[in-house]
Design a protein around this motif. Sequence first.
Motif, PDB file in Angstrom:
ATOM      1  N   LEU A 296      -2.639   5.118  -7.698  1.00 53.01           N
ATOM      2  CA  LEU A 296      -2.183   3.990  -8.514  1.00 53.01           C
ATOM      3  C   LEU A 296      -3.015   3.876  -9.789  1.00 53.01           C
ATOM      4  O   LEU A 296      -2.540   3.413 -10.805  1.00 53.01           O
ATOM      5  CB  LEU A 296      -2.291   2.698  -7.713  1.00 53.01           C
ATOM      6  CG  LEU A 296      -1.508   2.678  -6.398  1.00 53.01           C
ATOM      7  CD1 LEU A 296      -1.818   1.406  -5.627  1.00 53.01           C
ATOM      8  CD2 LEU A 296      -0.035   2.806  -6.656  1.00 53.01           C
TER       9      LEU A 296
ATOM     10  N   GLY B 139      -9.740  -1.157  -2.087  1.00 57.75           N
ATOM     11  CA  GLY B 139      -8.394  -1.726  -2.219  1.00 57.75           C
ATOM     12  C   GLY B 139      -7.392  -0.734  -2.787  1.00 57.75           C
ATOM     13  O   GLY B 139      -6.216  -0.737  -2.394  1.00 57.75           O
ATOM     14  N   ASP B 140      -7.837   0.144  -3.695  1.00 55.62           N
ATOM     15  CA  ASP B 140      -6.944   1.162  -4.252  1.00 55.62           C
ATOM     16  C   ASP B 140      -6.462   2.108  -3.157  1.00 55.62           C
ATOM     17  O   ASP B 140      -5.294   2.518  -3.139  1.00 55.62           O
ATOM     18  CB  ASP B 140      -7.660   1.976  -5.340  1.00 55.62           C
ATOM     19  CG  ASP B 140      -8.092   1.123  -6.525  1.00 55.62           C
ATOM     20  OD1 ASP B 140      -7.362   0.157  -6.858  1.00 55.62           O
ATOM     21  OD2 ASP B 140      -9.148   1.424  -7.102  1.00 55.62           O
TER      22      ASP B 140
ATOM     23  N   THR C  89      -9.125  -7.575   0.026  1.00 55.64           N
ATOM     24  CA  THR C  89      -7.757  -7.050   0.139  1.00 55.64           C
ATOM     25  C   THR C  89      -6.860  -7.988   0.943  1.00 55.64           C
ATOM     26  O   THR C  89      -5.733  -7.643   1.251  1.00 55.64           O
ATOM     27  CB  THR C  89      -7.735  -5.659   0.811  1.00 55.64           C
ATOM     28  OG1 THR C  89      -8.114  -5.789   2.188  1.00 55.64           O
ATOM     29  CG2 THR C  89      -8.624  -4.673   0.082  1.00 55.64           C
TER      30      THR C  89
ATOM     31  N   ASP D 103      -3.970   0.250  -1.008  1.00 56.41           N
ATOM     32  CA  ASP D 103      -2.697   0.162  -1.744  1.00 56.41           C
ATOM     33  C   ASP D 103      -1.945   1.489  -1.690  1.00 56.41           C
ATOM     34  O   ASP D 103      -0.726   1.523  -1.496  1.00 56.41           O
ATOM     35  CB  ASP D 103      -2.938  -0.231  -3.207  1.00 56.41           C
ATOM     36  CG  ASP D 103      -3.376  -1.669  -3.372  1.00 56.41           C
ATOM     37  OD1 ASP D 103      -3.214  -2.468  -2.425  1.00 56.41           O
ATOM     38  OD2 ASP D 103      -3.892  -2.001  -4.466  1.00 56.41           O
TER      39      ASP D 103
ATOM     40  N   LYS E 108      -0.460   1.907   1.835  1.00 60.75           N
ATOM     41  CA  LYS E 108       0.685   1.012   2.049  1.00 60.75           C
ATOM     42  C   LYS E 108       1.907   1.443   1.244  1.00 60.75           C
ATOM     43  O   LYS E 108       3.040   1.291   1.703  1.00 60.75           O
ATOM     44  CB  LYS E 108       0.288  -0.426   1.716  1.00 60.75           C
ATOM     45  CG  LYS E 108      -0.650  -1.030   2.758  1.00 60.75           C
ATOM     46  CD  LYS E 108      -1.284  -2.344   2.371  1.00 60.75           C
ATOM     47  CE  LYS E 108      -0.405  -3.358   1.763  1.00 60.75           C
ATOM     48  NZ  LYS E 108      -1.065  -4.625   1.464  1.00 60.75           N
ATOM     49  N   LYS E 109       1.673   1.996   0.063  1.00 59.99           N
ATOM     50  CA  LYS E 109       2.781   2.430  -0.788  1.00 59.99           C
ATOM     51  C   LYS E 109       3.426   3.717  -0.272  1.00 59.99           C
ATOM     52  O   LYS E 109       4.632   3.909  -0.413  1.00 59.99           O
ATOM     53  CB  LYS E 109       2.282   2.636  -2.220  1.00 59.99           C
ATOM     54  CG  LYS E 109       3.369   3.069  -3.179  1.00 59.99           C
ATOM     55  CD  LYS E 109       2.849   3.220  -4.590  1.00 59.99           C
ATOM     56  CE  LYS E 109       3.998   3.670  -5.492  1.00 59.99           C
ATOM     57  NZ  LYS E 109       3.549   4.037  -6.809  1.00 59.99           N
TER      58      LYS E 109
END
Length: 146
Positions: free
Chosen positions: A4, A92-93, A134, A96, A99-100
Amino acid sequence: MRSLKNYLNFIEINKKNINHINFLFERLRNRKFNISHYDMPSMKEHIEFVNNNPYFKWYLVEKFNKLIGSFYIMYSNSIGIDLENKEINHFGDIIDFIKKNYKPFPPIKSVRPEKFFINVAADDHKKIKALELTNSQLVQSTYLID
């Protein structure tokens, strides 16, 4: 695989790449908090583990062409994240990205929860703080019985 953030790359572990194996070994050697092992394996044992690992997916984390950590997803929906201390802000990246790009495996009662989860050493305050940022939920504490 591009993340991301433009400056982070997530690279799937290549079991045949000695640089990947060596980096993982060094991360293991320098790890301050351990949950699943207490004795440092030999390089031979480490290579055997990498070649026969129990993970669904396993990635290295690269920032500006420098490896800064790794993470994995297990078939149990457990996630393991190991970052250099100064790079904990990318926790957190990684979540993410997972989850993506991935969905948890379907739940199995008393075996596998319906959501991803992360086990954290009780004294790993930086990782606990990163998880709190998060909006992850604390759901249990685990005790080892001698």
